[in-house]
Design an enzyme around this catalytic site. Structure first.
Site, short mmCIF file in Angstrom:
data_model
loop_
_atom_site.label_atom_id
_atom_site.label_comp_id
_atom_site.label_asym_id
_atom_site.label_seq_id
_atom_site.Cartn_x
_atom_site.Cartn_y
_atom_site.Cartn_z
CG ASP A 1 -2.24 0.65 0.96
OD1 ASP A 1 -3.38 0.58 1.90
OD2 ASP A 1 -2.11 1.65 0.01
C1 GLC Z 1 -4.51 4.46 -0.11
C2 GLC Z 1 -5.24 3.00 0.09
C3 GLC Z 1 -5.32 2.05 -0.84
C4 GLC Z 1 -5.35 2.51 -2.00
C5 GLC Z 1 -4.11 2.82 -2.25
C6 GLC Z 1 -3.58 3.75 -3.66
O1 GLC Z 1 -3.64 4.60 0.99
O2 GLC Z 1 -4.93 2.46 1.30
O3 GLC Z 1 -6.62 1.23 -0.56
O4 GLC Z 1 -5.61 1.50 -3.28
O5 GLC Z 1 -3.45 3.91 -1.34
O6 GLC Z 1 -4.53 5.04 -3.82
#
Ligand code: GLC
Length: 710
Positions: A262
């Site tokens: 993430d």
């Molecule tokens: C965010 C979220 C995740 C998302 C990623 C890309 O922090 O936790 O669910 O897909 O970053 O945007």
């Protein structure tokens, strides 16, 4: 033959890559068309030109993706980019937030919605969606319950698989297919205190019984990528947890795809206190099994030196790079890298997609209460439509709306205006009182035949980084409700939210309550169809609504404990100030009409190993018009080597009955329904006594017993 060509091609390409270019393929950078994290990628174009970026998120449209793809094709090795985006509940046509749509219990509908989202996003230059989010949660304080499918692992698993199949279709090279990305692996839905990003401390049993199943189901359905969670597991951040990512996910579950972290989760290990430097974090993460680093750039900046120094084996880097390159091959990117960025897609939802969004919104609405059958309302009545959300198109879309356009959405006011005579006023802000608006609302109520109050959360009050300690309606909205109730006018409450709210006071005041979540582009129209009876509500809660936030976390699948609640026994498991159960339990949802639930029977009191027993339940439609019900099957294992939940959902059937019709609904039970993680956490089926329960929700059930023989 083809795999030999692919294998030879990929290994030949790998052989020409420098260590820095290999690290570059594992480097996921963000564009600026959306902001979904704290860090931004400053030199995106330069990194792509140099072949130091493998994928980009937060960039879409054919024009924008083409511009970057052409930079990549002009890089030394010309390796094309993958474009990813948070398409969570639709791309241009927005359907209900996932928690809302999960209340349809309609796997075919969920799959069609995912397919629509895939088709729209693929037409917009995208290859990869960061969905489905399959985190089970028992705590609506956590704002991200909005993105998931509720509290039940069995239903959550069914939904996860349906969405993966919808996104990926049968062939990734299909121009309407996109890569699914199962998130957030793992256990992210159980943060302490329901506070986003907080620690998770969980027994292996809870992992296996409750939190792991939907991830496994998504992987079994063929999900090609998985995203690591922000939280630690047993003290080790998910992105550095080798037991989780390599021993379990790859070793035991056989995951063949690749793992992306993430947002900046690699360098956030320094905040966790498990890495002193970016280099340390990058090494731990790659060695744990991570393939791609989202936005932190620690892989790009640190892995080449770590390989040079021998601290990281180049073979580990090669394995990760090959997994990414293989996906690019399967997407057809090496064959036609500009395939998804050479045309101009429809920038607005087409009629067909709007119809699907409207169907999805209709089926997501949950009728929580309807005393005296106040609903549906007459179209001939003068309606006072009151509340800070009544005219909000943006809040109707909810959190995570990708390329959704609020100006194209239907608010409740938009929907009602097309159907009845409506007097509208806000009455207050989302969280701010306003004396003038309040007075105007009371006047409007007094002039009307009936009031529809639309109260709840703004879109920012759920989703990421949006946990709440108080999950009631904001105080000014409860004040508005009190003033409207004091007018004595018949009043219906519609709640819009990204989570189950604490509606105990509202339940004591309003004869009818509709839970409308955030219903998406067609939300206002679907809401009007249900409120005025053009469609009957069919939704069933996938997450219980607590009586009090003090009960949280809670689940209908609770263990019996050694002192089960007994009203006559002081020393039994209970609260002094609230019942144990939910205000509106998992599986709850009313419709227009009444049913009589008759006897539940079983075709044999004994089930042979590998055999089947059939449980049947009689249901009669007592209304003068057709009515639809979703009957649910719950099982309980009465004695086992580990304490088993008092009930667990193991099947459901939606039935529509004509006026006065009686049907017998049957459920087949096999060993697969009785399996659970044994003391060694391996699946096991034990002989013994079981209880099968059938009913319209997880509380109003009729039971029958049977013995599974050894
Ligand atoms: C965010 C979220 C995740 C998302 C990623 C890309 O922090 O936790 O669910 O897909 O970053 O945007």
């Amino acid at each position: 033959m083809t795999w030999m060509i692919k294998d030879a091609f990929l290994h030949e390409l790998l052989g020409r890559m420098s260590v820095e270019e290999k690290a570059g393929q594992l480097n996921l950078l963000t564009g600026a068309m959306d902001a979904t994290g704290m860090k931004h990628s400053g030199d995106l174009d330069a990194k792509i030109r140099a072949g130091l970026c493998g994928a980009v998120l937060n960039v879409y449209t054919p024009a924008a993706t083409r511009a970057l793809q052409e930079l990549a094709l002009a890089s030394p090795l010309g390796i094309p980019l993958i474009f990813g985006y948070d398409v969570i509940h639709g791309h241009r046509t927005i359907y209900p937030i996932p928690l809302g749509l999960s209340c349809s219990w309609n796997l075919n509908l969920l799959g069609r919605c995912a397919r629509m989202a895939a088709s729209e996003s693929a037409a917009d230059g995208l290859h990869w969606v960061y969905s489905p989010m399959v985190d089970i949660s028992q705590d609506p304080r956590w704002g991200r319950v909005a993105e998931g499918a509720g509290e039940d692992p069995w239903l959550g698993s069914e939904i996860a698989a349906a969405m993966v199949r919808g996104y990926q279709g049968n062939d990734l090279a299909d121009p309407a297919s996109v890569l699914a990305c199962v998130k957030h692996f793992a256990l992210y839905g159980a943060p302490m205190g329901g506070r986003d990003y907080h620690s998770v401390d969980m027994s292996r049993r809870a992992m296996e019984e409750t939190y792991f199943p939907p991830y496994r189901a998504a992987i079994s359905a063929g999900a090609r990528t998985i995203m690591t969670a922000f939280n630690d597991i047993d003290g080790i951040p998910a992105s550095a947890n080798r037991w989780l990512l390599t021993e379990l996910l790859r070793g035991q579950w056989g995951f063949q795809g690749w793992i992306v972290t993430d947002y900046t989760a690699v360098t956030e290990m320094k905040n966790h206190g498990t890495a002193a430097t970016d280099a340390d974090a990058a090494r731990q993460s790659l060695e744990a099994g991570v393939d791609m680093d989202m936005v932190s750039e620690a892989f790009l900046s640190e892995l080449p030196a770590l390989v040079e120094s021998g601290a990281v084996r180049e073979e580990q880097l090669d394995a990760a790079v090959l997994r990414v390159l293989e996906t690019k091959w399967d997407l057809g990117l090496f064959r036609d890298p500009l395939a998804r960025c050479t045309h101009q897609p429809a920038m607005q939802p087409c009629a067909e997609n709007r119809q699907l969004a409207r169907e999805a919104a209709r089926e997501s609405i949950v009728l929580l209460k309807n005393e005296g059958e106040v609903l549906p309302l007459s179209k001939h009545a003068t309606i006072a439509l009151i509340g800070p959300l009544a005219d909000s198109r943006r809040d109707m879309l909810g959190c995570w709306i990708a390329a959704g356009d609020e100006s194209l959405a239907a608010s409740p006011l938009d929907g009602f205006r097309g159907v009845a005579t409506v007097v509208h006023t806000r009455g207050c802000g989302i969280s701010e009182a306003d004396e003038d608006l309040l007075a105007e609302a009371v006047r409007a109520a007094k002039q009307a035949d009936v009031v529809v109050l639309v109260l709840g959360e703004s879109w920012q009050m759920s989703g990421e980084a949006a946990s709440r300690t108080d999950i009631r309606l904001p105080e000014c909205q409860r004040e508005l409700a009190k003033h409207i109730l004091q007018t004595g006018k018949p009043c219906v409450l519609v709640t819009m939210s990204g989570r189950p709210l604490e509606l105990t006071w509202e339940d004591s005041q309003f004869p009818a309550i509709l839970q409308a979540w955030a219903l998406g582009t067609e939300g206002g129209h679907s809401l009007a169809e249900v409120v005025f009876g053009d469609a009957a509500p069919v939704g069933k809660l996938t997450m219980g609504f607590p009586r009090s936030v003090g009960q949280l976390p809670m689940t209908y699948r609770e263990k019996p404990t050694g002192r089960p609640f007994n009203a006559a026994e002081k020393y039994s498991s209970k609260y002094l100030d609230a019942p144990n159960d939910a205000l509106y339990p998992f599986g709850h949802g009313l419709t227009y009409g009444k049913f009589r639930h008759g006897a539940v029977s079983i075709d044999s009191p004994e089930m042979q190993p590998g055999g089947t027993v059939t449980v049947s339940a009689e249901i009669t439609n007592l209304s003068a018009y057709p009515a639809t019900e979703t009957l649910q099957l719950y099982l309980r294992d009465l004695v086992a080597p580990v304490s088993r939940p008092v009930k667990e959902l193991r099947g459901y059937q939606r039935v529509t009955l004509a006026a006065g019709e009686t049907q017998v609904v049957s459920f087949q039970i096999t060993d697969a329904n009785l399996s659970f993680p044994g003391r060694d956490f391996q699946p096991v089926v034990e002989p013994g006594d079981f209880e099968a329960m059938v009913g319209p929700n997880s509380r109003d059930l009729r039971a029958v017993r049977f013995a599974r023989l050894s």
